[in-house]
Design a protein around this motif. Structure first.
Motif, PDB file in Angstrom:
ATOM      1  N   ALA A  21      20.689 -22.989 -29.397  1.00 61.36           N
ATOM      2  CA  ALA A  21      22.062 -23.416 -28.614  1.00 61.36           C
ATOM      3  C   ALA A  21      22.886 -22.157 -28.663  1.00 61.36           C
ATOM      4  O   ALA A  21      23.783 -22.040 -27.896  1.00 61.36           O
ATOM      5  N   ALA A  22      22.760 -21.252 -29.682  1.00 59.74           N
ATOM      6  CA  ALA A  22      23.590 -20.166 -30.000  1.00 59.74           C
ATOM      7  C   ALA A  22      23.405 -19.164 -28.657  1.00 59.74           C
ATOM      8  O   ALA A  22      22.590 -19.143 -27.962  1.00 59.74           O
ATOM      9  N   ASP A  23      24.410 -18.352 -28.383  1.00 61.32           N
ATOM     10  CA  ASP A  23      24.578 -17.421 -27.296  1.00 61.32           C
ATOM     11  C   ASP A  23      23.831 -16.004 -27.517  1.00 61.32           C
ATOM     12  O   ASP A  23      23.118 -15.739 -26.803  1.00 61.32           O
ATOM     13  N   SER A  24      23.903 -15.473 -28.706  1.00 62.84           N
ATOM     14  CA  SER A  24      23.564 -14.255 -29.226  1.00 62.84           C
ATOM     15  C   SER A  24      22.077 -14.036 -29.614  1.00 62.84           C
ATOM     16  O   SER A  24      21.883 -15.107 -30.418  1.00 62.84           O
ATOM     17  N   PHE A  25      21.338 -13.134 -29.650  1.00 62.47           N
ATOM     18  CA  PHE A  25      20.235 -12.879 -30.245  1.00 62.47           C
ATOM     19  C   PHE A  25      20.273 -13.107 -31.754  1.00 62.47           C
ATOM     20  O   PHE A  25      19.539 -13.677 -32.576  1.00 62.47           O
ATOM     21  N   GLU A  26      21.432 -12.445 -32.415  1.00 59.52           N
ATOM     22  CA  GLU A  26      21.705 -12.489 -33.931  1.00 59.52           C
ATOM     23  C   GLU A  26      21.786 -13.868 -34.224  1.00 59.52           C
ATOM     24  O   GLU A  26      21.511 -14.216 -35.327  1.00 59.52           O
ATOM     25  N   GLU A  27      22.907 -14.677 -33.604  1.00 62.86           N
ATOM     26  CA  GLU A  27      22.920 -15.791 -33.858  1.00 62.86           C
ATOM     27  C   GLU A  27      21.774 -16.840 -33.999  1.00 62.86           C
ATOM     28  O   GLU A  27      21.465 -17.875 -34.573  1.00 62.86           O
ATOM     29  N   GLN A  28      20.842 -16.639 -32.853  1.00 61.85           N
ATOM     30  CA  GLN A  28      19.583 -17.391 -32.546  1.00 61.85           C
ATOM     31  C   GLN A  28      18.696 -17.249 -33.765  1.00 61.85           C
ATOM     32  O   GLN A  28      18.175 -18.021 -34.228  1.00 61.85           O
ATOM     33  N   ALA A  29      18.378 -15.861 -33.985  1.00 57.60           N
ATOM     34  CA  ALA A  29      17.581 -15.407 -35.108  1.00 57.60           C
ATOM     35  C   ALA A  29      18.031 -16.063 -36.654  1.00 57.60           C
ATOM     36  O   ALA A  29      17.242 -16.607 -37.430  1.00 57.60           O
ATOM     37  N   LYS A  30      19.437 -16.106 -36.822  1.00 53.38           N
ATOM     38  CA  LYS A  30      19.875 -16.706 -38.055  1.00 53.38           C
ATOM     39  C   LYS A  30      19.573 -18.091 -38.256  1.00 53.38           C
ATOM     40  O   LYS A  30      19.148 -18.556 -39.238  1.00 53.38           O
ATOM     41  N   LYS A  31      19.838 -18.837 -37.039  1.00 50.65           N
ATOM     42  CA  LYS A  31      19.395 -20.261 -37.087  1.00 50.65           C
ATOM     43  C   LYS A  31      18.055 -20.368 -37.511  1.00 50.65           C
ATOM     44  O   LYS A  31      17.614 -21.425 -38.148  1.00 50.65           O
ATOM     45  N   ILE A  32      16.885 -19.726 -36.815  1.00 52.82           N
ATOM     46  CA  ILE A  32      15.702 -19.783 -37.018  1.00 52.82           C
ATOM     47  C   ILE A  32      15.302 -19.467 -38.484  1.00 52.82           C
ATOM     48  O   ILE A  32      14.367 -20.235 -38.979  1.00 52.82           O
ATOM     49  N   LEU A  33      15.999 -18.296 -38.878  1.00 54.44           N
ATOM     50  CA  LEU A  33      15.779 -17.932 -40.372  1.00 54.44           C
ATOM     51  C   LEU A  33      16.129 -18.933 -41.354  1.00 54.44           C
ATOM     52  O   LEU A  33      15.466 -19.183 -42.289  1.00 54.44           O
ATOM     53  N   THR A  34      17.297 -19.550 -41.133  1.00 51.64           N
ATOM     54  CA  THR A  34      17.661 -20.466 -42.041  1.00 51.64           C
ATOM     55  C   THR A  34      16.582 -21.742 -42.045  1.00 51.64           C
ATOM     56  O   THR A  34      16.443 -22.452 -43.107  1.00 51.64           O
ATOM     57  N   LEU A  35      16.157 -22.295 -40.802  1.00 45.72           N
ATOM     58  CA  LEU A  35      15.070 -23.191 -41.022  1.00 45.72           C
ATOM     59  C   LEU A  35      13.862 -22.864 -41.722  1.00 45.72           C
ATOM     60  O   LEU A  35      13.310 -23.504 -42.686  1.00 45.72           O
ATOM     61  N   LYS A  36      13.497 -21.618 -41.660  1.00 46.55           N
ATOM     62  CA  LYS A  36      12.248 -21.087 -42.323  1.00 46.55           C
ATOM     63  C   LYS A  36      12.528 -21.043 -43.784  1.00 46.55           C
ATOM     64  O   LYS A  36      11.592 -21.239 -44.661  1.00 46.55           O
ATOM     65  N   GLN A  37      13.707 -20.730 -44.132  1.00 45.50           N
ATOM     66  CA  GLN A  37      13.981 -20.526 -45.457  1.00 45.50           C
ATOM     67  C   GLN A  37      14.132 -22.058 -46.093  1.00 45.50           C
ATOM     68  O   GLN A  37      13.648 -22.160 -47.207  1.00 45.50           O
ATOM     69  N   ARG A  38      14.845 -22.759 -45.384  1.00 49.44           N
ATOM     70  CA  ARG A  38      15.256 -24.276 -45.712  1.00 49.44           C
ATOM     71  C   ARG A  38      13.820 -24.929 -46.083  1.00 49.44           C
ATOM     72  O   ARG A  38      13.864 -25.510 -47.190  1.00 49.44           O
ATOM     73  N   LYS A  39      13.042 -24.770 -45.147  1.00 46.88           N
ATOM     74  CA  LYS A  39      11.675 -25.676 -45.359  1.00 46.88           C
ATOM     75  C   LYS A  39      10.613 -24.822 -46.054  1.00 46.88           C
ATOM     76  O   LYS A  39       9.404 -25.192 -46.185  1.00 46.88           O
ATOM     77  N   ASN A  40      11.013 -23.454 -46.399  1.00 45.18           N
ATOM     78  CA  ASN A  40       9.866 -22.837 -47.153  1.00 45.18           C
ATOM     79  C   ASN A  40       8.603 -22.652 -46.262  1.00 45.18           C
ATOM     80  O   ASN A  40       7.320 -22.988 -46.730  1.00 45.18           O
ATOM     81  N   LEU A  41       8.813 -22.158 -45.138  1.00 46.26           N
ATOM     82  CA  LEU A  41       7.800 -22.122 -44.060  1.00 46.26           C
ATOM     83  C   LEU A  41       7.272 -20.691 -43.975  1.00 46.26           C
ATOM     84  O   LEU A  41       7.786 -19.462 -43.926  1.00 46.26           O
ATOM     85  N   GLU A  42       5.855 -20.539 -43.992  1.00 40.26           N
ATOM     86  CA  GLU A  42       5.357 -19.091 -43.702  1.00 40.26           C
ATOM     87  C   GLU A  42       4.792 -19.078 -42.467  1.00 40.26           C
ATOM     88  O   GLU A  42       3.975 -17.973 -42.514  1.00 40.26           O
ATOM     89  N   PHE A  43       5.141 -19.528 -41.432  1.00 35.44           N
ATOM     90  CA  PHE A  43       4.529 -19.372 -40.105  1.00 35.44           C
ATOM     91  C   PHE A  43       5.145 -17.988 -39.825  1.00 35.44           C
ATOM     92  O   PHE A  43       6.254 -17.482 -40.219  1.00 35.44           O
ATOM     93  N   THR A  44       4.587 -17.585 -38.465  1.00 40.91           N
ATOM     94  CA  THR A  44       5.345 -16.648 -37.828  1.00 40.91           C
ATOM     95  C   THR A  44       6.226 -17.119 -36.994  1.00 40.91           C
ATOM     96  O   THR A  44       6.212 -17.943 -36.130  1.00 40.91           O
ATOM     97  N   PHE A  45       7.730 -16.649 -36.997  1.00 38.26           N
ATOM     98  CA  PHE A  45       8.651 -17.144 -36.185  1.00 38.26           C
ATOM     99  C   PHE A  45       9.153 -15.898 -35.279  1.00 38.26           C
ATOM    100  O   PHE A  45       9.426 -14.751 -35.645  1.00 38.26           O
ATOM    101  N   LEU A  46       9.328 -16.338 -33.837  1.00 37.86           N
ATOM    102  CA  LEU A  46       9.793 -15.447 -32.960  1.00 37.86           C
ATOM    103  C   LEU A  46      11.232 -16.053 -32.234  1.00 37.86           C
ATOM    104  O   LEU A  46      11.218 -17.344 -32.465  1.00 37.86           O
TER     105      LEU A  46
END
Length: 409
Positions: free
Chosen positions: A312-337
């Protein structure tokens, strides 16, 4: 206007800041609701509980339990973020029995808020006896006889006055719904931090006429007919490869902004799941929880998962931050793009080899030979019961077959 840096820093303060000051609320069940408009309240099943000498709020949706724990206190305002989504409750308390505040959902903008109220309630009101039976499968149509009509399959269980169930659509399910029927009137609701759903209606023999609310921003009517034989389209048949022999490939950005191309040497000879999703999407989060189980079990045998976030965020930086938060919160080791803005049109443009992307999530399963083996539209999660269990068994079997695993139980 974005949240201030100070506000963001407050969200990072540990739970001990809040609990050292103690939430001034009595433990027990509360009568709670979201005030969607002047006349419509969405019931919220809320308890205040003690856990390891701390007081916490718990939102219940049928068998789902959401603990609001990692919060802060700012002046007389208590701020409790939801654990899986970019949203929070902000409220004050009165006489240890009353909550008054707002639910903020930042995925819909910094000013999207709905009034939230709760009162301590230890008394049980005698309910009117049900005038009908909602048990079973219901052929449902939202916005009927309009260009926006959407078909769904309602699955409802009734035990005296108590209702549980969900509605399945071709893009996913409405997750864990819970409610009450009195006389011929009923409601089902769910509040998970991302969505606030309310379905209210009237039962007339084997026919329902009702209204559906999604937060304060969307409302429509619906009708439903009891139909034990009704089925939706197979989710493996909706999104397909185009028949022009276009190779399955894409080029997107990693969370750090570097280019990532698929296929590549790291995935060659592997079984790969491409997940098109968004961190704001409850169905996507249900699917991600399942994919974590798959990854933990089969990664060492050759399974890779590439998860592409549309935010939902507009900038790449904000989008990447939301995805990184999910990755860290759930301790996911997938590749995220990073896919970009939360838009099915953008996803369809990036995956031109598909007829279209109509749903977040959509998953593409690729074999060791690099060929697409299955494309699954939407996700029917744990709230669908047997449907979810059947999907898990089917998908586990597919992954084991693609990996060449035999004799697994």
């Amino acid at each position: 206007m974005k949240r201030s840096i100070a506000s963001l820093l407050l969200m990072l303060i540990s739970a001990t800041t809040l609990y050292s000051q103690k939430i001034p609320l009595l433990p027990g069940a509360y009568s709670a609701y979201l005030q969607l408009n002047e006349t419509t309240q969405l019931p919220v099943h809320l308890t205040v509980e003690k856990k390891q000498k701390r007081i916490l709020l718990v939102v219940h949706n049928a068998e789902e339990r959401i603990e609001l724990t990692n919060g802060i206190k700012k002046g007389d305002t208590i701020i409790l973020p939801f654990p899986s989504f970019d949203s929070e409750l902000r409220f004050i308390t009165d006489k240890k029995k009353e909550i008054r505040g707002y639910w903020f959902n930042y995925n819909k903008g910094t000013n999207y808020k709905i009034p939230f109220f709760a009162n301590f309630n230890q008394k049980t009101r005698k309910k009117e006896f049900p005038a009908g039976d909602l048990n079973g499968k219901w052929e449902t149509h939202f916005s009927p006889e309009t260009t926006d009509e959407e078909s769904a399959l309602g699955i409802i269980a009734q035990n005296q006055n108590h209702l549980t169930g969900t509605f399945r659509t071709e893009t996913g399910d409405y997750r864990f719904l819970e409610g009450t029927i009195e006389g011929s009137k009923f409601y089902l609701s769910a509040f998970d931090g991302s969505h606030a759903f309310l379905l209210s209606g009237t039962l007339k023999e084997h026919y329902i006429q009702g209204y559906f609310y999604s937060g304060k921003h969307y409302a429509t009517d619906f009708v439903a007919t009891y139909n034990p034989n009704y089925e939706l389209r197979d989710p493996d048949s909706i999104t397909t490869l185009k028949k022009d022999n276009t190779a399955f490939n894409f080029n997107l950005k990693t969370l750090s902004g570097t280019d990532y191309s698929f296929p590549n040497p790291e995935t060659r000879g592997k079984v790969v799941i491409i997940q098109i999703m968004g961190t704001w999407c409850p169905n996507c989060m249900d699917e991600t929880n399942y994919y974590k189980e798959l990854y933990d079990k089969y990664h060492s045998k050759g399974l890779e998962i590439i998860s592409i976030g549309y935010e939902a965020a507009d900038s790449f930086e904000e989008q990447a931050k939301k995805i990184l938060t999910l990755k860290q919160r759930k301790n996911l080791e997938f590749t995220f793009l990073v896919g970009g803005k939360a838009s099915k049109e953008i996803a369809s443009e990036q995956f031109k080899m598909l007829n279209e992307v109509i749903s977040f999530p959509t998953s593409i399963y690729i074999g060791r030979d690099g060929e697409v083996k299955r494309i699954h539209t939407g996700f029917n999660g744990p709230g669908t019961g047997e449907v979810y269990a059947e999907y898990v068994n089917k998908t586990n079997a597919l992954i084991e077959s693609l990996l060449g695993i035999t004799g697994s139980k």
